[in-house]
Design a protein around this motif. Structure first.
Motif, mmCIF file in Angstrom:
data_model
loop_
_atom_site.group_PDB
_atom_site.id
_atom_site.type_symbol
_atom_site.label_atom_id
_atom_site.label_comp_id
_atom_site.label_asym_id
_atom_site.label_seq_id
_atom_site.Cartn_x
_atom_site.Cartn_y
_atom_site.Cartn_z
ATOM 1 N N VAL A 39 0.833 -1.198 0.000
ATOM 2 C CA VAL A 39 0.000 0.000 0.000
ATOM 3 C C VAL A 39 0.871 1.253 0.000
ATOM 4 N N GLN A 40 1.894 1.257 0.829
ATOM 5 C CA GLN A 40 2.790 2.410 0.897
ATOM 6 C C GLN A 40 3.494 2.641 -0.437
ATOM 7 N N ALA A 41 3.893 1.570 -1.092
ATOM 8 C CA ALA A 41 4.546 1.701 -2.393
ATOM 9 C C ALA A 41 3.573 2.231 -3.449
ATOM 10 N N LEU A 42 2.304 1.854 -3.336
ATOM 11 C CA LEU A 42 1.304 2.302 -4.303
ATOM 12 C C LEU A 42 1.062 3.804 -4.197
ATOM 13 N N VAL A 43 0.988 4.344 -2.961
ATOM 14 C CA VAL A 43 0.603 5.747 -2.783
ATOM 15 C C VAL A 43 1.798 6.696 -2.754
ATOM 16 N N ARG A 44 2.998 6.183 -2.590
ATOM 17 C CA ARG A 44 4.180 7.042 -2.465
ATOM 18 C C ARG A 44 4.341 8.027 -3.633
ATOM 19 N N PRO A 45 4.065 7.633 -4.875
ATOM 20 C CA PRO A 45 4.233 8.578 -5.991
ATOM 21 C C PRO A 45 3.285 9.772 -5.964
ATOM 22 N N PHE A 46 2.276 9.770 -5.090
ATOM 23 C CA PHE A 46 1.324 10.870 -5.067
ATOM 24 C C PHE A 46 1.874 12.127 -4.387
ATOM 25 N N GLY A 47 3.032 12.064 -3.738
ATOM 26 C CA GLY A 47 3.594 13.283 -3.156
ATOM 27 C C GLY A 47 4.267 13.063 -1.824
ATOM 28 N N TRP A 48 4.852 14.150 -1.312
ATOM 29 C CA TRP A 48 5.675 14.049 -0.104
ATOM 30 C C TRP A 48 4.873 13.587 1.111
ATOM 31 N N GLU A 49 3.599 14.001 1.236
ATOM 32 C CA GLU A 49 2.802 13.550 2.369
ATOM 33 C C GLU A 49 2.661 12.031 2.371
ATOM 34 N N PHE A 50 2.456 11.475 1.191
ATOM 35 C CA PHE A 50 2.237 10.039 1.078
ATOM 36 C C PHE A 50 3.524 9.254 1.284
ATOM 37 N N GLU A 51 4.651 9.886 1.063
ATOM 38 C CA GLU A 51 5.934 9.247 1.343
ATOM 39 C C GLU A 51 6.121 9.032 2.841
ATOM 40 N N GLU A 52 5.445 9.857 3.669
ATOM 41 C CA GLU A 52 5.576 9.759 5.121
ATOM 42 C C GLU A 52 4.479 8.896 5.756
ATOM 43 N N LEU A 53 3.644 8.255 4.947
ATOM 44 C CA LEU A 53 2.531 7.468 5.467
ATOM 45 C C LEU A 53 3.020 6.325 6.347
ATOM 46 N N ARG A 113 -5.992 3.545 -13.570
ATOM 47 C CA ARG A 113 -5.875 5.006 -13.596
ATOM 48 C C ARG A 113 -6.281 5.492 -12.205
ATOM 49 N N LEU A 114 -5.284 5.722 -11.373
ATOM 50 C CA LEU A 114 -5.504 5.996 -9.958
ATOM 51 C C LEU A 114 -5.399 7.481 -9.646
ATOM 52 N N HIS A 115 -6.229 7.940 -8.716
ATOM 53 C CA HIS A 115 -6.118 9.308 -8.235
ATOM 54 C C HIS A 115 -6.597 9.371 -6.792
ATOM 55 N N VAL A 116 -6.048 10.328 -6.048
ATOM 56 C CA VAL A 116 -6.370 10.496 -4.638
ATOM 57 C C VAL A 116 -7.565 11.425 -4.484
ATOM 58 N N VAL A 117 -8.492 11.067 -3.594
ATOM 59 C CA VAL A 117 -9.622 11.925 -3.251
ATOM 60 C C VAL A 117 -9.649 12.077 -1.739
ATOM 61 N N ARG A 118 -9.618 13.324 -1.274
ATOM 62 C CA ARG A 118 -9.683 13.595 0.164
ATOM 63 C C ARG A 118 -10.436 14.890 0.416
ATOM 64 N N ASN A 119 -11.425 15.169 -0.456
ATOM 65 C CA ASN A 119 -12.162 16.427 -0.353
ATOM 66 C C ASN A 119 -12.995 16.517 0.913
ATOM 67 N N PHE A 120 -13.245 15.398 1.586
ATOM 68 C CA PHE A 120 -14.111 15.395 2.758
ATOM 69 C C PHE A 120 -13.440 15.960 4.001
ATOM 70 N N TYR A 121 -12.140 16.232 3.951
ATOM 71 C CA TYR A 121 -11.423 16.732 5.124
ATOM 72 C C TYR A 121 -10.865 18.121 4.869
ATOM 73 N N SER A 122 -11.102 19.050 5.787
ATOM 74 C CA SER A 122 -10.558 20.403 5.704
ATOM 75 C C SER A 122 -9.717 20.674 6.941
ATOM 76 N N ALA A 123 -8.418 20.803 6.766
ATOM 77 C CA ALA A 123 -7.518 21.057 7.895
ATOM 78 C C ALA A 123 -7.801 22.406 8.546
ATOM 79 N N LEU A 124 -8.437 23.328 7.813
ATOM 80 C CA LEU A 124 -8.756 24.633 8.381
ATOM 81 C C LEU A 124 -9.888 24.550 9.398
#
Length: 311
Positions: A39-53, A113-124
């Motif tokens: 799982v970590q290898a799959l999501v790592r290319p999506f960006g620096w946050e995912f590299e720290e998962l 064809r994979l993409h990340v969706v996290r629109n349900f969370y707002s850190a603000l």
């Protein structure tokens, strides 16, 4: 945008085809996952946050507020289900990044064809997000919960809310048991953000599905402004999608105004919808208003701004 019933039948047929596609394709990356490392290898290319998962029991510490709730730790940090209803398995991840919860979905649009969706969370606005997959009326949905951004007087978490979310129009929005069925005639949307400069977007869709759009960004001193203008003819399926999304969030029953002030890091938005029964104007002075409306705005803005995050 008055679409015939045949398009609804076509949508049902395409959904069935998606299910066949999953059964006939043994090469789904998400279906093949068996370990946290994969799982970590799959999501790592999506960006620096995912590299720290961080997954597994090592993520348990950041979910202690849920120890006595329906979201109590189950010893697993990722789950597979067809969350977008296209017949391909998707991924819900409930892990941590450093010392904070990290919750997101990876959706398969078909053929990996994979993409990340996290629109349900707002850190603000929120902290301590958590989610699990639930089944309702034969569909896989997210049961999502979080706490308010502000803590109590003693530092305790407050304002816990729980939502049942379904995938619609490119994101997860609150499940609606009784969507409306208004015939949409035209849509006009504007967004203005003043923060380290000015960022304006305008999208207008007429009754034929012709979308005219413009976007402009300029620095505070307006010396390096950039602008894009254009138009495109929406496909009938796109016209149906935005009309369905508006009806799903029950736009006609939404408040006419959201927000309490002009915060400089959030856009001021206006949505004008003309439909058979009249017009509806919705204004927001501090962002999207509701999660459903925010997804409507994101859908419209995508017509003027190239999509990002695709893999």
């Amino acid at each position: 945008m008055n679409l015939p019933r045949s398009f609804l039948l076509l949508g049902a047929l395409l959904a069935s085809f998606g299910t066949w596609g999953q059964a006939l394709s043994p090469n789904s990356q998400i279906a093949a996952l068996t370990t946290d490392t994969q799982v970590q290898a799959l999501v790592r290319p999506f960006g620096w946050e995912f590299e720290e998962l961080v997954l597994g029991d090592s993520a348990r510490s950041v979910y202690q507020p849920y120890a006595r709730t329906a979201f109590r730790w189950q010893g697993k940090t990722w789950y597979r289900a067809d969350l977008d209803g296209n017949g391909w398995l998707d991924l819900l991840v409930v892990g941590r990044r450093r010392d904070i919860p990290f919750v997101f979905c990876v959706l398969d649009s078909g053929n990996n064809r994979l993409h990340v969706v996290r629109n349900f969370y707002s850190a603000l606005d929120e902290r301590q997000p958590m989610a699990r997959v639930v089944q309702k009326r034969g569909k896989s949905m997210l049961c999502y919960t979080s706490f308010a951004r502000r803590r109590g007087a003693s530092g305790e978490l407050t304002g816990r809310r729980t939502l049942l979310l379904t995938y619609k129009g490119g994101g997860f929005i609150p499940y609606e048991q009784r969507p409306t069925a208004h015939r949409i005639r035209s849509i006009t949307y504007t967004s203005r953000l003043y923060y380290h400069g000015q960022h304006d977007i305008q999208v207008a869709i007429d009754s034929t599905g012709l979308a005219r759009y413009s976007s402009r960004s300029g620095a505070a001193d307006d010396t390096t402004a950039s602008a894009r203008y254009g138009q495109r003819q929406l496909r009938p399926t796109q016209q149906a999608e935005v009309a369905d999304l508006l009806n799903y969030v029950r736009f006609a029953s939404c408040s006419t105004r959201y927000g309490t002030g002009n915060e400089n890091h959030r856009p001021r938005v206006t949505l004008l919808v003309t439909y058979e029964e009249g017009t509806k104007t919705i204004r927001g002075t501090s962002g999207g208003g509701t999660l459903g409306l925010a997804q409507v705005y994101e859908w419209l803005e995508a017509l003027a701004v190239p999509p990002t995050g695709a893999k």
